[in-house]
Design a protein around this motif. Sequence first.
Motif, PDB file in Angstrom:
ATOM      1  N   ASN A 210       0.804  -1.215   0.000  1.00 35.22           N
ATOM      2  CA  ASN A 210       0.000   0.000   0.000  1.00 35.22           C
ATOM      3  C   ASN A 210       0.841   1.271   0.000  1.00 35.22           C
ATOM      4  OD1 ASN A 210      -2.467  -1.335  -0.074  1.00 35.22           O
ATOM      5  ND2 ASN A 210      -2.561  -1.507   2.148  1.00 35.22           N
ATOM      6  N   GLU A 211       2.018   1.227   0.636  1.00 36.79           N
ATOM      7  CA  GLU A 211       2.898   2.402   0.619  1.00 36.79           C
ATOM      8  C   GLU A 211       3.342   2.720  -0.803  1.00 36.79           C
ATOM      9  OE1 GLU A 211       5.918   1.074   3.393  1.00 36.79           O
ATOM     10  OE2 GLU A 211       5.226   2.563   4.830  1.00 36.79           O
TER      11      GLU A 211
ATOM     12  N   ALA B  55       1.675   1.933  -3.546  1.00 42.02           N
ATOM     13  CA  ALA B  55       0.489   2.420  -4.257  1.00 42.02           C
ATOM     14  C   ALA B  55       0.277   3.909  -4.003  1.00 42.02           C
ATOM     15  CB  ALA B  55      -0.741   1.623  -3.836  1.00 42.02           C
ATOM     16  N   LYS B  56       0.450   4.344  -2.766  1.00 39.80           N
ATOM     17  CA  LYS B  56       0.287   5.761  -2.422  1.00 39.80           C
ATOM     18  C   LYS B  56       1.320   6.624  -3.139  1.00 39.80           C
ATOM     19  CE  LYS B  56      -1.732   4.879   2.088  1.00 39.80           C
ATOM     20  NZ  LYS B  56      -1.502   4.871   3.538  1.00 39.80           N
ATOM     21  N   GLN B  57       2.560   6.147  -3.193  1.00 38.17           N
ATOM     22  CA  GLN B  57       3.608   6.901  -3.881  1.00 38.17           C
ATOM     23  C   GLN B  57       3.312   7.021  -5.373  1.00 38.17           C
ATOM     24  OE1 GLN B  57       6.266   8.659  -2.579  1.00 38.17           O
ATOM     25  NE2 GLN B  57       5.137   8.194  -0.710  1.00 38.17           N
ATOM     26  N   CYS B  58       2.836   5.947  -5.967  1.00 38.97           N
ATOM     27  CA  CYS B  58       2.529   5.967  -7.391  1.00 38.97           C
ATOM     28  C   CYS B  58       1.397   6.946  -7.685  1.00 38.97           C
ATOM     29  CB  CYS B  58       2.169   4.568  -7.882  1.00 38.97           C
ATOM     30  SG  CYS B  58       3.578   3.461  -7.877  1.00 38.97           S
ATOM     31  N   GLU B  59       0.405   6.980  -6.829  1.00 40.21           N
ATOM     32  CA  GLU B  59      -0.690   7.936  -6.998  1.00 40.21           C
ATOM     33  C   GLU B  59      -0.173   9.359  -6.895  1.00 40.21           C
ATOM     34  OE1 GLU B  59      -3.824   7.036  -4.237  1.00 40.21           O
ATOM     35  OE2 GLU B  59      -4.164   5.059  -5.117  1.00 40.21           O
ATOM     36  N   HIS B  60       0.759   9.574  -5.990  1.00 37.53           N
ATOM     37  CA  HIS B  60       1.319  10.913  -5.794  1.00 37.53           C
ATOM     38  C   HIS B  60       2.152  11.371  -6.999  1.00 37.53           C
ATOM     39  CE1 HIS B  60       2.948  14.342  -3.636  1.00 37.53           C
ATOM     40  NE2 HIS B  60       4.153  13.948  -3.986  1.00 37.53           N
TER      41      HIS B  60
END
Length: 148
Positions: free
Chosen positions: A128-129, A131-136
């Motif tokens: 999940n970490e 995934a959050k970076q990729c979204e950012h």
Amino acid sequence: MTGLELKEWRRAMDFTQQQAGDELGVTRATIQNWEYEITTIPVTVSLACSQLLRRRKRRPDFGPVTLIYSTIPLPNAANLADQPAALNCQRCVDNIDAFRRINELSENSAFFNPIILDDLGSAIWSGNELAKQCEHFGSASVQTRSGL
């Protein structure tokens, strides 16, 4: 952690003894004493060094890194005998490059379980970490299938 390991950590971080001391909350002389093994390095210092190195590797501009991903959900990996290779590796210039590549690949339905590794094979980003970076860092979001 031995004195030599501390010195190697300090060099990997590109720190002088003074800078290492400042980061760890001790004097330059204490760092010197630890490196020459005059005094024992506390376990807490070893843990702090690991955390500081991990934080450095998680900077967006850290690289090069390797992106590894599966083309099938890993829980299905036991049935791979007659299928082509399920794992793929791609070299990326830095973490941002890997995040953007993941965003591109996530549009494909055959993209699962990405993980970003350093040159020593240690995981920098996953789950999940990641995934959050990729979204950012990208316009598309990483799909959260099979563990991501």
